[in-house]
Design a protein around this motif. Structure first.
Motif, mmCIF file in Angstrom:
data_model
loop_
_atom_site.group_PDB
_atom_site.id
_atom_site.type_symbol
_atom_site.label_atom_id
_atom_site.label_comp_id
_atom_site.label_asym_id
_atom_site.label_seq_id
_atom_site.Cartn_x
_atom_site.Cartn_y
_atom_site.Cartn_z
ATOM 1 N N ARG A 38 0.832 -1.218 0.000
ATOM 2 C CA ARG A 38 0.000 0.000 0.000
ATOM 3 C C ARG A 38 0.862 1.261 0.000
ATOM 4 N NH1 ARG A 38 -4.044 -2.129 4.812
ATOM 5 N NH2 ARG A 38 -4.671 -4.059 3.793
ATOM 6 N N PHE A 39 1.936 1.207 -0.733
ATOM 7 C CA PHE A 39 2.860 2.338 -0.836
ATOM 8 C C PHE A 39 2.183 3.509 -1.530
ATOM 9 C CE2 PHE A 39 5.919 4.457 -3.737
ATOM 10 C CZ PHE A 39 6.702 5.098 -2.781
ATOM 11 N N LEU A 119 -1.581 4.080 -11.267
ATOM 12 C CA LEU A 119 -1.324 2.927 -12.132
ATOM 13 C C LEU A 119 -1.562 1.625 -11.377
ATOM 14 C CD1 LEU A 119 -0.346 1.631 -14.734
ATOM 15 C CD2 LEU A 119 2.014 2.003 -13.962
ATOM 16 N N VAL A 120 -1.081 1.557 -10.147
ATOM 17 C CA VAL A 120 -1.258 0.349 -9.340
ATOM 18 C C VAL A 120 -2.744 0.081 -9.100
ATOM 19 C CG1 VAL A 120 -0.915 -0.629 -7.031
ATOM 20 C CG2 VAL A 120 0.998 0.445 -8.241
ATOM 21 N N TRP A 199 5.348 -7.174 9.998
ATOM 22 C CA TRP A 199 6.586 -7.473 9.290
ATOM 23 C C TRP A 199 6.387 -7.862 7.827
ATOM 24 C CZ3 TRP A 199 10.624 -5.364 11.026
ATOM 25 C CH2 TRP A 199 10.811 -5.171 12.394
ATOM 26 N N PRO A 200 5.310 -8.570 7.472
ATOM 27 C CA PRO A 200 5.132 -8.860 6.031
ATOM 28 C C PRO A 200 5.063 -7.595 5.187
ATOM 29 C CG PRO A 200 3.725 -10.280 7.344
ATOM 30 C CD PRO A 200 4.301 -9.272 8.294
ATOM 31 N N ARG A 201 4.288 -6.618 5.627
ATOM 32 C CA ARG A 201 4.158 -5.363 4.884
ATOM 33 C C ARG A 201 5.459 -4.574 4.914
ATOM 34 N NH1 ARG A 201 -0.366 -0.728 6.224
ATOM 35 N NH2 ARG A 201 0.124 0.692 4.488
ATOM 36 N N ALA A 202 6.170 -4.632 6.057
ATOM 37 C CA ALA A 202 7.455 -3.926 6.152
ATOM 38 C C ALA A 202 8.477 -4.534 5.201
ATOM 39 C CB ALA A 202 7.965 -3.983 7.596
ATOM 40 N N LEU A 203 8.542 -5.845 5.136
ATOM 41 C CA LEU A 203 9.491 -6.507 4.237
ATOM 42 C C LEU A 203 9.145 -6.237 2.780
ATOM 43 C CD1 LEU A 203 9.949 -9.932 6.072
ATOM 44 C CD2 LEU A 203 11.599 -8.052 5.911
ATOM 45 N N ALA A 351 -7.858 9.910 6.501
ATOM 46 C CA ALA A 351 -6.642 9.111 6.354
ATOM 47 C C ALA A 351 -7.003 7.696 5.977
ATOM 48 C CB ALA A 351 -5.846 9.108 7.663
ATOM 49 N N PRO A 352 -6.464 7.173 4.878
ATOM 50 C CA PRO A 352 -6.826 5.844 4.422
ATOM 51 C C PRO A 352 -6.369 4.764 5.371
ATOM 52 C CG PRO A 352 -4.972 6.679 3.171
ATOM 53 C CD PRO A 352 -5.427 7.793 4.044
ATOM 54 N N THR A 353 -7.235 3.814 5.652
ATOM 55 C CA THR A 353 -6.897 2.684 6.504
ATOM 56 C C THR A 353 -7.078 1.367 5.790
ATOM 57 O OG1 THR A 353 -9.151 2.632 7.369
ATOM 58 C CG2 THR A 353 -7.547 3.915 8.605
ATOM 59 N N SER A 354 -7.790 1.387 4.672
ATOM 60 C CA SER A 354 -8.070 0.153 3.966
ATOM 61 C C SER A 354 -7.061 -0.147 2.882
ATOM 62 C CB SER A 354 -9.462 0.231 3.316
ATOM 63 O OG SER A 354 -9.479 1.225 2.316
ATOM 64 N N GLY A 355 -6.197 0.843 2.590
ATOM 65 C CA GLY A 355 -5.237 0.648 1.516
ATOM 66 C C GLY A 355 -5.754 1.099 0.171
ATOM 67 N N ARG A 356 -7.052 1.488 0.103
ATOM 68 C CA ARG A 356 -7.608 1.996 -1.141
ATOM 69 C C ARG A 356 -7.489 3.514 -1.106
ATOM 70 N NH1 ARG A 356 -8.207 -2.138 -4.568
ATOM 71 N NH2 ARG A 356 -9.705 -0.914 -5.747
ATOM 72 N N VAL A 357 -6.490 4.050 -1.767
ATOM 73 C CA VAL A 357 -6.199 5.472 -1.655
ATOM 74 C C VAL A 357 -7.281 6.300 -2.300
ATOM 75 C CG1 VAL A 357 -4.562 7.252 -2.271
ATOM 76 C CG2 VAL A 357 -3.749 5.050 -1.490
ATOM 77 N N LEU A 358 -7.810 5.876 -3.432
ATOM 78 C CA LEU A 358 -8.875 6.618 -4.075
ATOM 79 C C LEU A 358 -10.187 6.202 -3.464
ATOM 80 C CD1 LEU A 358 -7.897 6.639 -7.840
ATOM 81 C CD2 LEU A 358 -7.343 8.255 -6.056
ATOM 82 N N SER A 359 -10.889 7.117 -2.828
ATOM 83 C CA SER A 359 -12.136 6.746 -2.158
ATOM 84 C C SER A 359 -13.273 7.617 -2.637
ATOM 85 C CB SER A 359 -11.966 6.903 -0.636
ATOM 86 O OG SER A 359 -11.563 8.215 -0.335
#
Length: 359
Positions: A38-39, A119-120, A199-203, A351-359
């Protein structure tokens, strides 16, 4: 490095085909990691300017810190020759970086996502992101070689600097970039642990930073063994997206290159990641989302990105990782433009919490 050069020196594929395939593979890795982590610079700036350094900011800093560390190691070992990096060996525009970066930052807030994030998200079924991204691409092309190009050139010429000034590596100790990248990465790890990032998301974020170094390494290796001129570059989206779109609609055949392989690669990687994670979902404009702000945001991002020499990834992370002065100024201006836009809008976004930046 030697193994990669030996592999690229084979005659199984032409050099343009090798470049296109390399761009595709780097793009797939970038798209997959960007979707899963979710970068997004917009999400990070929302948290930063609200005074809450949460998971989105931690992700961005992990990506930037790891990219800076890995790329500086390539420069220090001369695996990536600084003399072949355009951002370090050509005249730069400080006015373009400052003005273009600010416009891009404002547009990013209005369009609810930077160029790479659009794009993502487009590949995960978000049609709002797709339409906005296409408009960004059209405006970028107009700024590159169309009706907006004279204005871009005039603004770029207001304040220029020589390559000797633009290349910050010449003004700091040899290991400065490596130490800075290490410090930023350590701070990012601390923030990630404090914000319960996981850690999965951090890695995945660190791996995403690694794709920036991977792009530099691949193009530098190909340039070393190729009999044809090969541009040494890495991940960026404003220019390649415009080139890809124009090639598809104006040319009977698409000339292969790293950049032209990158864009479809990111889409494939993001789509695959969203399907595996069961996050693929069709989203459209509706009464609650509106459309006007997206249009204005796309125009500002398309022109601003081309004026600044790249998007939040191309100038901000890829250019920043080689210590280009104009890239760092563009990145700073993007953060300031985003903050000013947030303030002017009364920070009405959530502030997005779901990872969907476009809301």
């Amino acid at each position: 490095m030697e193994f990669l050069e030996t592999l690229l020196a084979s005659d199984l594929l032409s050099d343009p085909a090798k470049a296109g395939l390399g761009g595709l593979l780097v793009g797939v890795a970038f798209g997959g990691c960007a979707q899963a982590s979710r970068f997004c610079l917009r999400s990070a700036s929302l948290e930063f300017w609200r005074g809450m350094l949460g998971p989105s900011f931690a992700v961005w800093l992990l990506v930037f810190g790891s990219a800076l560390l890995f790329v500086q190691l390539l420069l220090w070992s001369e695996t990536l020759p600084a003399t072949e990096v355009r951002q370090l060996t050509s005249v730069g525009t400080l006015s373009g970086a400052i003005i273009g970066g600010a416009l891009f930052g404002i547009g990013m807030i209005l369009a609810r996502g930077c160029a790479s994030r659009l794009l993502v998200l487009s590949a995960t079924g978000n049609l709002r992101a797709l339409m906005t991204g296409l408009l960004v691409t059209v405006v970028a092309q107009a700024a590159l070689s169309g009706i907006l190009s004279p204005l871009r050139l005039d603004l770029s010429a207001l304040w220029t600097v020589s390559p000797e000034i633009r290349n910050l590596n010449l003004h700091v100790p040899d290991v400065f970039g490596i130490l800075l990248g290490g410090v930023l990465l350590a701070v990012a790890v601390l923030l990630a642990s404090r914000s319960a990032l996981g850690w999965p998301r951090a890695l995945l974020s660190v791996a995403l930073g690694g794709t920036i170094a991977g792009g530099w390494l691949f193009t530098a290796s190909l340039a070393h063994v190729s009999f044809e001129p090969v541009s040494v570059l890495s991940v960026t989206f404003t220019g390649p997206s415009a080139d890809t779109l124009m090639a598809l609609i104006t040319a009977p055949s698409v000339p292969l290159s790293f950049s032209l392989g990158l864009v479809p690669g990111v889409a494939l990687g993001s789509c695959a990641s969203s399907l595996v994670r069961r996050e693929f979902r069709v989203e459209v404009f509706d009464q609650s989302t509106g459309m006007v702000r997206y249009v204005f945001g796309a125009v500002l991002m398309g022109f601003g990105g081309m004026l600044a020499g790249g998007c939040a990834v191309g100038a901000g992370v890829t250019g920043g990782s080689v210590l280009s002065l104009t890239a760092w100024l563009a990145l700073l201006s993007m953060w300031l433009g985003a903050g000013a836009s947030q303030w002017a809008m009364g920070d009405r976004g959530v502030a997005p919490t779901s990872g969907r930046v476009l809301s």
